[in-house]
Design a protein around this motif. Structure first.
Motif, PDB file in Angstrom:
ATOM      1  N   LEU A  45      18.810   5.958  -8.808  1.00 47.32           N
ATOM      2  CA  LEU A  45      19.421   6.646  -7.950  1.00 47.32           C
ATOM      3  C   LEU A  45      18.360   7.525  -6.884  1.00 47.32           C
ATOM      4  N   PHE A  46      17.215   8.152  -7.418  1.00 48.41           N
ATOM      5  CA  PHE A  46      16.452   8.755  -6.641  1.00 48.41           C
ATOM      6  C   PHE A  46      15.195   8.262  -6.301  1.00 48.41           C
ATOM      7  N   PHE A  47      14.555   7.406  -7.272  1.00 49.26           N
ATOM      8  CA  PHE A  47      13.453   6.981  -7.106  1.00 49.26           C
ATOM      9  C   PHE A  47      13.279   5.444  -7.892  1.00 49.26           C
ATOM     10  N   ALA A  48      12.348   4.782  -7.240  1.00 51.02           N
ATOM     11  CA  ALA A  48      12.299   3.431  -7.837  1.00 51.02           C
ATOM     12  C   ALA A  48      11.011   3.541  -8.692  1.00 51.02           C
ATOM     13  N   LEU A  49      11.012   3.265 -10.018  1.00 52.21           N
ATOM     14  CA  LEU A  49      10.023   3.478 -10.944  1.00 52.21           C
ATOM     15  C   LEU A  49       9.521   2.181 -11.750  1.00 52.21           C
ATOM     16  N   GLY A  50       8.063   2.138 -11.793  1.00 55.91           N
ATOM     17  CA  GLY A  50       7.684   1.054 -12.422  1.00 55.91           C
ATOM     18  C   GLY A  50       7.690  -0.288 -11.502  1.00 55.91           C
ATOM     19  N   LYS A  90      19.334  -0.387  -2.464  1.00 56.85           N
ATOM     20  CA  LYS A  90      18.538   0.710  -1.492  1.00 56.85           C
ATOM     21  C   LYS A  90      19.684   1.889  -1.935  1.00 56.85           C
ATOM     22  N   PHE A  91      19.524   2.862  -2.874  1.00 61.16           N
ATOM     23  CA  PHE A  91      20.202   4.271  -2.727  1.00 61.16           C
ATOM     24  C   PHE A  91      19.364   5.171  -2.216  1.00 61.16           C
ATOM     25  N   MET A  92      18.191   5.043  -2.038  1.00 62.54           N
ATOM     26  CA  MET A  92      17.108   5.754  -1.071  1.00 62.54           C
ATOM     27  C   MET A  92      15.854   5.348  -0.574  1.00 62.54           C
ATOM     28  N   PRO A  93      15.563   5.641   0.471  1.00 66.87           N
ATOM     29  CA  PRO A  93      14.498   4.958   1.197  1.00 66.87           C
ATOM     30  C   PRO A  93      13.125   4.870   0.341  1.00 66.87           C
ATOM     31  N   TYR A  94      12.990   4.091  -0.702  1.00 66.93           N
ATOM     32  CA  TYR A  94      12.044   4.069  -1.762  1.00 66.93           C
ATOM     33  C   TYR A  94      10.680   3.945  -1.234  1.00 66.93           C
TER      34      TYR A  94
END
Length: 377
Positions: free
Chosen positions: A170-175, A188-192
């Protein structure tokens, strides 16, 4: 077996509660070891665990924790005296906020000790004092912390099992793996690709004041944790009664917001420096030792680093032995390093500022991986 031993002090008591959950036992001819786990590493770690117990490294120093609590209380009183003596002008107000922010951060590390049952030999004693420290000194519920934190320890950095990585997607793309997967799915929930920049806005400064502050009340009411709510209210009553005569309503609300802002920055940088730059993926069901080492790293030891991070600069040792009192982490660290070297497992330890920078670098890298997959795969 290893997580069960790691988390519980009184194994016999816990087994009594678990006995109704027994659904059967393996037949003698059935394999008792999962192929996804390194059997030799598991055996070596259990030998290390036995050595740790024999060396007395799981026994706490009462003096350490008493002095630690006293230093928090002294800072708390000093914050009030600063405004009482010097008045409510800008400089004393800011000094008091810094002192109270330090109290909140350090009380956070102390409640963590009680929550992990690492201060007293009896679980119930730890639970009782935990409610006082997190409830009365911080205004937060012990039940909320327990609910989230033990999930994190059981499966650190495992997506959908560790609540600490629920900020993906939701906020970050992790890993690396999860970021690419998100890009391939065209989500694309946020501009990662800019997440290493907006982290400075919605991460450290905002987590406690804008999210935890209201969510903890929602949590206790929804789950009917009335004892925790009562402890939380004692914090707010004490805070308002002591500062209201000195600051008035607007001043006290401003002070509280500023304190939560300081605490939030301190909390996020310290807690994320050991995990966000590490391996984040779905659960692969590997052994306990490998699970913890791939998700955690250490920060160099110094008196300041130990105090500033509440000894979470020894995150590896803490994750392997969660009930170990923190003043003994440095003693077990060489043994853990040796086991890592024997099995070719990386034991990461870095300077404090490097650890902070690695949070931002890892967010930048995973954001770029997402963008590449989003555009080209």
């Amino acid at each position: 077996q290893d997580p069960f031993i790691a988390f519980h002090l009184d194994k016999a008591l816990v087994r009594k509660y678990m006995s109704p959950l027994l659904i059967g036992e393996l037949a003698p001819d059935q394999p008792s070891f999962e192929p996804s786990k390194n059997k030799k590493l598991v055996e070596d770690f259990r030998e290390l665990r036995a050595a740790v117990e024999k060396m007395g490294l799981l026994k706490p120093s009462c003096a350490f924790f008493i002095l630690y609590l006293c230093h928090i209380l002294v800072l708390d009183v000093a914050a009030w005296l600063t405004i009482w003596y010097f008045g409510a002008s800008t400089v004393p107000f800011l000094c008091s906020a810094v002192l109270l922010g330090t109290v909140q951060a350090q009380a956070g590390w102390l409640q963590h000790d009680f929550g992990h049952l690492s201060v007293f030999s009896k679980s119930k004693w730890n639970h009782w004092v935990h409610k006082f420290v997190i409830g009365h000194l911080k205004g937060a519920p012990a039940s909320w912390w327990n609910h989230l934190h033990f999930q994190h320890h059981a499966k650190p950095n495992c997506f959908r099992k560790d609540p600490d990585v629920n900020m993906h997607p939701l906020f970050f793309a992790l890993g690396k793996t999860l970021s690419v997967e998100l890009g391939v799915q065209k989500k694309k929930f946020m501009p990662y690709n800019h997440q290493h920049k907006y982290f400075f806005i919605i991460g450290p400064p905002a987590l406690v004041p804008l999210y935890f502050q209201w969510y903890i009340f929602y949590f206790v009411v929804q789950r009917k944790q009335w004892v925790d709510l009562a402890w939380m209210l004692t914090f707010y009553i004490r805070f308002f009664l002591t500062y209201l005569p000195l600051l008035g309503v607007k001043g006290i609300l401003g002070l509280h917001l500023l304190v939560r802002f300081i605490e939030s920055n301190w909390f996020v940088w310290i807690t994320q420096m050991n995990h966000i730059p590490m391996h984040i993926d779905y659960d692969k069901n590997v052994d306990w030792f490998s699970t913890q080492l791939q998700a955690t790293c250490n920060v160099h030891q110094s008196l300041f680093n130990d105090w500033f991070s509440g000894h979470l600069n020894f995150q590896i040792e803490h994750h392997l032995f969660p009930t170990m009192p923190r003043h003994n982490y440095w003693k077990v660290a060489p043994l853990v390093k040796s086991l890592c070297a024997k099995h070719g497992i990386e034991y990461q330890c870095k300077p404090l500022l490097t650890a902070f920078a690695d949070i931002v670098h890892s967010l930048k890298d995973s954001g770029e991986l997402w963008l590449d997959a989003y555009l080209h795969k």
